[in-house]
Design an enzyme around this catalytic site. Structure first.
Site, PDB file in Angstrom:
ATOM      1  N   LYS A  76      -3.551   2.930  -3.361  1.00 43.21           N
ATOM      2  CA  LYS A  76      -4.575   3.826  -3.894  1.00 43.21           C
ATOM      3  C   LYS A  76      -4.241   5.246  -3.457  1.00 43.21           C
ATOM      4  O   LYS A  76      -3.810   5.473  -2.332  1.00 43.21           O
ATOM      5  CB  LYS A  76      -5.963   3.430  -3.376  1.00 43.21           C
ATOM      6  CG  LYS A  76      -6.383   2.013  -3.722  1.00 43.21           C
ATOM      7  CD  LYS A  76      -7.818   1.792  -3.274  1.00 43.21           C
ATOM      8  CE  LYS A  76      -8.221   0.346  -3.456  1.00 43.21           C
ATOM      9  NZ  LYS A  76      -7.584  -0.543  -2.459  1.00 43.21           N
ATOM     10  N   ASP A 115       0.819  -1.205   0.000  1.00 48.14           N
ATOM     11  CA  ASP A 115       0.000   0.000   0.000  1.00 48.14           C
ATOM     12  C   ASP A 115       0.853   1.256   0.000  1.00 48.14           C
ATOM     13  O   ASP A 115       2.044   1.231   0.337  1.00 48.14           O
ATOM     14  CB  ASP A 115      -0.915   0.010   1.229  1.00 48.14           C
ATOM     15  CG  ASP A 115      -2.186  -0.786   1.018  1.00 48.14           C
ATOM     16  OD1 ASP A 115      -2.437  -1.214  -0.118  1.00 48.14           O
ATOM     17  OD2 ASP A 115      -2.924  -0.986   2.007  1.00 48.14           O
TER      18      ASP A 115
END
Length: 282
Positions: free
Chosen positions: A68, A47
């Site tokens: 993201k 991440d």
């Protein structure tokens, strides 16, 4: 071939996916088990908020950025990022399994704890559909890091018996209708709140929180540059300038208040009235 046979044969030929909570900030906040499993990984899908120093734990692994970054619609963002991540998990489990066997590990490294606003359910579902074995290693979530750095416990004896975790962000960038702020717990924690402070203030007031209720705002919890400011429900938008551009968490209610100077000698039970009296020294 029946479906159960197909799934069994697929699982036998693929690597295992292990979801690892990276913790809320610096690399040493990962758990011992998480670090041990990460060191065994052949591939790591990580991440955006994972500390780059975690790479030192698996220097020979292939590290793939799947973080993201907001709601921009770009590759890796929330618009199409989850579909891409699900596909990569399956593809790498299959590829690593073919090369190294079913005992090999592909790590899915998630910031904080995988089960707290980490889209874990969707990724588990994709793996189950593909017949791929998986495991989840828990991690420290950012609410705990915020409470630790500010020395404001999320639960309080007598006044803070319950805590709720809520995300302040949705795909549209608005507070979730019907699932937004409301006084459901003595302490409410709002994740991903940096861009939502003004509507969050209004939502809390609309939900019945008094305007003078203490609010603790923490950004970059778990990092050396953690930033903390105190506000009220009515003045929460003032924190926008202090925490602009930083991952921000908002704590409302009992867990936001400073600990008393003196310990309590009496704690009221449910239904009992009266003030909590601090211990008196002779």
């Amino acid at each position: 071939m029946t479906e159960p046979q197909h799934i069994a044969e697929t699982a036998a030929s693929t690597a295992r996916i292990v979801f690892i909570g990276a913790g809320p900030g610096q690399a040493d906040l990962i758990t011992v088990r998480g670090a041990r499993v990460l060191a065994q990984a052949k591939v790591v899908l990580f991440d955006a908020l994972a500390d780059p120093e975690l790479r030192d734990l698996a220097p020979s692994a292939d590290w793939i950025d799947v973080g993201k970054r907001g709601f921009s619609g770009k590759e890796g963002s929330d618009f199409n990022g989850q579909t891409r991540i699900n596909r990569l998990l399956v593809e790498h489990a299959q590829a690593v399994g073919r090369q190294h066997g079913p005992d090999a590990i592909v790590a899915r490294l998630k910031g904080g704890d995988p089960s707290i606003f980490g889209r874990l359910e969707e990724e588990l579902h994709a793996l189950r559909e593909a017949g791929i074995a998986s495991e989840v290693v828990p991690g420290v979530t950012s609410a705990l890091a915020a409470a630790a750095s500010t020395q404001r416990p999320l639960t309080r004896r007598g006044t803070g018996r319950s805590v709720s975790f809520t995300t302040a962000m949705t795909r549209t960038g608005d507070l979730q209708c019907g699932m937004g702020p409301g006084q459901r717990a003595d302490t409410e924690v709002f994740y991903m709140a940096g861009r939502q402070l003004a509507p969050l203030s209004k939502g809390l007031l609309d939900a019945g929180w008094p305007g003078e209720t203490t609010v603790s705002v923490v950004s970059r919890a778990g990092w050396p540059d953690v930033r903390h400011s105190l506000h009220t429900v009515a003045s929460l938008d003032d924190a926008s300038v202090v925490h602009a551009g930083r991952p921000t968490l908002v704590i409302v209610g009992a867990g936001a208040t400073e600990i008393p100077d003196e310990p309590l000698t009496h704690v009221a039970i449910c239904g009992e009235t009266g003030r909590f009296e601090p211990k008196q020294h002779p």
